[in-house]
Write a protein that holds these residues in place. Structure first.
Motif, PDB file in Angstrom:
ATOM      1  N   THR A  59       0.834  -1.194   0.000  1.00 35.58           N
ATOM      2  CA  THR A  59       0.000   0.000   0.000  1.00 35.58           C
ATOM      3  C   THR A  59       0.870   1.246   0.000  1.00 35.58           C
ATOM      4  O   THR A  59       1.782   1.374   0.829  1.00 35.58           O
ATOM      5  N   LEU A  60       0.587   2.162  -0.910  1.00 32.94           N
ATOM      6  CA  LEU A  60       1.285   3.448  -0.950  1.00 32.94           C
ATOM      7  C   LEU A  60       0.512   4.444  -0.099  1.00 32.94           C
ATOM      8  O   LEU A  60      -0.696   4.647  -0.288  1.00 32.94           O
ATOM      9  N   VAL A  61       1.223   5.074   0.831  1.00 33.84           N
ATOM     10  CA  VAL A  61       0.616   6.054   1.736  1.00 33.84           C
ATOM     11  C   VAL A  61       1.405   7.350   1.647  1.00 33.84           C
ATOM     12  O   VAL A  61       2.634   7.341   1.761  1.00 33.84           O
ATOM     13  N   THR A  62       0.714   8.464   1.423  1.00 37.52           N
ATOM     14  CA  THR A  62       1.374   9.768   1.442  1.00 37.52           C
ATOM     15  C   THR A  62       0.640  10.683   2.406  1.00 37.52           C
ATOM     16  O   THR A  62      -0.587  10.752   2.392  1.00 37.52           O
ATOM     17  N   ASP A  63       1.406  11.338   3.255  1.00 31.88           N
ATOM     18  CA  ASP A  63       0.844  12.214   4.285  1.00 31.88           C
ATOM     19  C   ASP A  63      -0.273  11.531   5.071  1.00 31.88           C
ATOM     20  O   ASP A  63      -1.314  12.123   5.379  1.00 31.88           O
ATOM     21  N   GLY A  64      -0.067  10.263   5.369  1.00 27.61           N
ATOM     22  CA  GLY A  64      -0.999   9.541   6.212  1.00 27.61           C
ATOM     23  C   GLY A  64      -2.255   9.059   5.525  1.00 27.61           C
ATOM     24  O   GLY A  64      -3.161   8.546   6.191  1.00 27.61           O
ATOM     25  N   LYS A  65      -2.347   9.189   4.205  1.00 31.04           N
ATOM     26  CA  LYS A  65      -3.544   8.792   3.486  1.00 31.04           C
ATOM     27  C   LYS A  65      -3.201   7.734   2.436  1.00 31.04           C
ATOM     28  O   LYS A  65      -2.258   7.890   1.661  1.00 31.04           O
TER      29      LYS A  65
END
Length: 211
Positions: free
Chosen positions: A103-109
């Motif tokens: 899973t790719l997560v950026t800035d907690g999303k």
């Protein structure tokens, strides 16, 4: 007498609104490396000692991924592995392995996950491509109509949007502009099924880093 059990809750934040890891430790005392070093003090999963610390923590703790979806609603699940964790000039970036796969997560999303990214990216691309072709046919009354030949992608970090666009054989040029080249590199390395080198090195693709 029952043996005393110690339970500790430790949270790791990578920035405002960023990914949080919760570590539940259940053991009989003793000391362990600070959990903050799990992603390295420099924010990189490649920091010295990272693998040893990760293995140590995994052996004695259960890590949880918690994402605030809405006020009063959190998405929570086990983290099986942390493949990448860093902070670029633009955002925090993590790749974790969970129930939904990588899973790719950026800035907690969450941006997309291995189990269902195809649903998101196919739905994002193909209806627009087919509808554009239909509009072109209607506008020309069926004479000289052509499907889209040049496609612009604003963002496209995982590379999967371009992957889907390239399935349309009439496309001659794909221009992808993304603000954060580190997301592209992380996706290329850890999420090759999303597109990877096959997209980045495709002769029809032009990749521009910018705003």
């Amino acid at each position: 007498m029952a043996k005393a059990r110690a339970i500790a809750l430790i949270a790791l934040s990578v920035g405002p609104g960023a990914l949080r890891f919760q570590c539940f430790v259940d053991g009989a005392g003793g000391s362990s490396p600070p959990f903050e070093t799990l992603a390295g003090r420099d924010g990189s999963a490649d920091a010295p000692g990272y693998e040893a610390i990760k293995d140590y923590q995994r052996a004695k703790a259960g890590m949880r991924y918690v994402e605030a979806v809405a006020d009063g609603l959190n998405l929570e699940m086990d983290i099986y592995d942390i493949l990448h964790s860093s902070t670029s000039d633009v955002q925090s970036i993590q790749v974790v392995d969970t129930f939904f796969g990588r899973t790719l997560v950026t800035d907690g999303k969450t941006q997309s996950s291995g189990h269902d990214e195809f649903v998101y990216h196919e739905s994002l691309v193909h209806p627009a491509m087919f509808w554009s072709a239909q509009l072109a046919q209607l506008a020309s009354a069926g004479e000289g109509a052509a499907a889209p030949r040049t496609v612009f992608i604003g963002g496209g970090g995982e590379l999967a949007t371009a992957r889907e666009v390239l399935k349309h054989r009439t496309v001659e040029r794909v221009v992808m502009v993304d603000l954060d080249d580190e997301v592209i590199e992380v996706s290329r390395k850890h999420l090759p099924e999303w597109g990877g080198d096959a997209v980045l090195n495709h002769p029809k693709v032009e990749y521009v880093v910018g705003d």
